[in-house]
Design an enzyme around this catalytic site. Structure first.
Site, PDB file in Angstrom:
ATOM      1  N   THR A  33     -26.758  24.040 -42.766  1.00 36.07           N
ATOM      2  CA  THR A  33     -26.288  25.776 -43.204  1.00 36.07           C
ATOM      3  C   THR A  33     -27.347  26.164 -43.912  1.00 36.07           C
ATOM      4  OG1 THR A  33     -24.657  23.947 -44.076  1.00 36.07           O
ATOM      5  CG2 THR A  33     -24.156  25.884 -44.995  1.00 36.07           C
TER       6      THR A  33
ATOM      7  N   ASP B 103     -32.372  22.075 -39.926  1.00 41.32           N
ATOM      8  CA  ASP B 103     -31.549  23.551 -41.158  1.00 41.32           C
ATOM      9  C   ASP B 103     -32.887  23.630 -41.338  1.00 41.32           C
ATOM     10  OD1 ASP B 103     -30.332  24.085 -43.115  1.00 41.32           O
ATOM     11  OD2 ASP B 103     -29.889  22.675 -44.024  1.00 41.32           O
TER      12      ASP B 103
ATOM     13  N   SER C 274     -28.039  31.111 -43.038  1.00 44.76           N
ATOM     14  CA  SER C 274     -28.184  31.800 -42.372  1.00 44.76           C
ATOM     15  C   SER C 274     -29.171  31.416 -40.998  1.00 44.76           C
ATOM     16  CB  SER C 274     -29.076  33.783 -42.539  1.00 44.76           C
ATOM     17  OG  SER C 274     -29.762  32.985 -43.171  1.00 44.76           O
ATOM     18  N   THR C 275     -30.138  30.789 -41.321  1.00 47.22           N
ATOM     19  CA  THR C 275     -31.297  30.353 -39.868  1.00 47.22           C
ATOM     20  C   THR C 275     -30.953  29.585 -39.304  1.00 47.22           C
ATOM     21  OG1 THR C 275     -32.665  30.295 -41.796  1.00 47.22           O
ATOM     22  CG2 THR C 275     -33.789  29.191 -39.146  1.00 47.22           C
TER      23      THR C 275
ATOM     24  N   GLY D   2     -30.139  24.301 -50.890  1.00 45.95           N
ATOM     25  CA  GLY D   2     -28.820  24.807 -51.491  1.00 45.95           C
ATOM     26  C   GLY D   2     -29.186  26.268 -52.056  1.00 45.95           C
TER      27      GLY D   2
ATOM     28  N   GLU E  34     -25.731  18.323 -46.941  1.00 44.79           N
ATOM     29  CA  GLU E  34     -27.100  18.213 -46.394  1.00 44.79           C
ATOM     30  C   GLU E  34     -28.176  17.026 -46.420  1.00 44.79           C
ATOM     31  OE1 GLU E  34     -27.402  23.264 -45.246  1.00 44.79           O
ATOM     32  OE2 GLU E  34     -28.730  21.947 -47.812  1.00 44.79           O
TER      33      GLU E  34
ATOM     34  N   ALA F 240     -34.186  25.931 -45.035  1.00 42.69           N
ATOM     35  CA  ALA F 240     -34.431  25.946 -46.440  1.00 42.69           C
ATOM     36  C   ALA F 240     -35.296  26.949 -47.019  1.00 42.69           C
ATOM     37  CB  ALA F 240     -35.991  24.514 -46.485  1.00 42.69           C
ATOM     38  N   ASP F 241     -34.737  26.787 -49.067  1.00 45.19           N
ATOM     39  CA  ASP F 241     -34.992  27.801 -49.549  1.00 45.19           C
ATOM     40  C   ASP F 241     -36.550  27.962 -49.162  1.00 45.19           C
ATOM     41  OD1 ASP F 241     -32.543  29.011 -49.596  1.00 45.19           O
ATOM     42  OD2 ASP F 241     -31.910  26.972 -50.680  1.00 45.19           O
TER      43      ASP F 241
ATOM     44  N   GLY G 248     -27.300  27.654 -50.184  1.00 43.50           N
ATOM     45  CA  GLY G 248     -26.212  28.030 -49.722  1.00 43.50           C
ATOM     46  C   GLY G 248     -24.548  27.077 -49.898  1.00 43.50           C
TER      47      GLY G 248
HETATM   48  C1  5RP Z   1     -27.790  25.734 -47.678  1.00 49.14           C
HETATM   49  C2  5RP Z   1     -29.437  25.924 -47.753  1.00 49.14           C
HETATM   50  C3  5RP Z   1     -30.318  26.103 -46.220  1.00 49.14           C
HETATM   51  O1  5RP Z   1     -30.810  25.997 -45.554  1.00 49.14           O
HETATM   52  C4  5RP Z   1     -31.422  27.375 -46.984  1.00 49.14           C
HETATM   53  O2  5RP Z   1     -30.270  27.985 -48.276  1.00 49.14           O
HETATM   54  C5  5RP Z   1     -31.684  28.792 -45.923  1.00 49.14           C
HETATM   55  O3  5RP Z   1     -30.754  29.604 -45.762  1.00 49.14           O
HETATM   56  P1  5RP Z   1     -31.175  30.533 -44.867  1.00 49.14           P
HETATM   57  O4  5RP Z   1     -31.379  30.338 -43.802  1.00 49.14           O
HETATM   58  O5  5RP Z   1     -29.861  31.606 -44.868  1.00 49.14           O
HETATM   59  O6  5RP Z   1     -32.081  31.472 -45.817  1.00 49.14           O
HETATM   60  O7  5RP Z   1     -30.006  25.005 -47.955  1.00 49.14           O
HETATM   61  O8  5RP Z   1     -27.091  25.312 -48.727  1.00 49.14           O
END
Ligand code: 5RP
Length: 223
Positions: A32, A85, A34-35, A99, A107, A87-88, A101
């Site tokens: 989940t 997936d 944007s990536t 998390g 996840e 990651a932050d 998002g």
């Molecule tokens: C969502 C997540 C996302 O993988 C994380 O927040 C990265 O998001 P983005 O790709 O938008 O930077 O853990 O719960």
């Protein structure tokens, strides 16, 4: 390159990773954010190879279905070959904070079932020590105040995320100001607090593969 161009580049690399390594007809887990959204749009090009997908959020399920990718119920399948997936934050040991998002619990469930966790990030997400990004904790609503008090004892500053209800009907408390030197220990400790559903440290089950997009292209790291 802009951050979105880096995300697009790593999404394409992940599509190729999946097309090369996931056996035809196998199940793909999809994250989940944007990536992950860039990845969904890319993986649609190879959707006929997939036996179906397991989504880590309602938003991801909707985007997958919009591309005509079959979204399955996790309880109806035995195995997920690859989980892709974002990651932050991710450290050199492949432990992550996730998390941002709010989808951390689903996840973590999908990651637990997957044979291989492929993390896709732009280079800004790679850190020496986790914790600069606030650590999300999913909390049962009636336990919000209790959990926040317990989290404060760990040294950070817990803040309830405004206007956020998770797909599971719970709240997110973000813990600011942590310096996470023992990701596995902290992950286990927070999960022991009554009222916590799970927390955004993915250390006990970290990534197996990291595809990292930087100005010189996409680098692959393995655990
Ligand atoms: C969502 C997540 C996302 O993988 C994380 O927040 C990265 O998001 P983005 O790709 O938008 O930077 O853990 O719960």
């Amino acid at each position: 390159m802009t951050q979105d161009e880096l995300k697009q580049a790593v999404a394409r690399a992940a599509r190729d990773y999946v097309a090369d390594r996931l056996p035809v007809g196998a199940i793909l887990g999809v994250g989940t954010g944007s990536t992950a959204n860039f990845f969904i749009d890319e993986v649609a090009a190879v959707k006929d190879r997939l036996g179906g997908a397991i989504a880590s959020s309602e938003a991801t399920a909707k985007r997958l279905a919009g591309h005509g990718i079959r979204v399955l119920d996790l309880n109806d399948i035995d195995a997920i070959g690859i989980y892709v997936d974002g990651a932050d934050e991710i450290d050199a040991g492949m432990a992550m904070v996730k998390g941002g998002g709010g989808a951390l619990t689903r996840e973590k469930i999908v990651a637990a079932v997957a044979d291989t966790f492929v993390c896709i990030c732009d280079a800004s997400k790679r850190v020496q020590t986790l914790g600069r990004y606030p650590l999300p904790v999913e909390v049962i609503p009636m336990a919000r105040a209790h959990v926040s008090r317990e989290l404060a004892k760990l040294g950070g500053t817990p803040k309830l995320r405004a206007d956020m209800v998770t797909d599971n009907g719970n709240l997110i408390v973000d813990v600011h100001g942590l310096s996470i030197t023992d990701p596995v220990g902290l992950e286990e400790r927070i999960n022991q607090i009554v009222g916590v559903v799970t927390n955004g440290l993915f250390a006990r089950r970290g990534a197996d593969v990291l595809l990292l997009a930087g100005k010189d292209g996409v680098q692959t790291y393995t655990r």
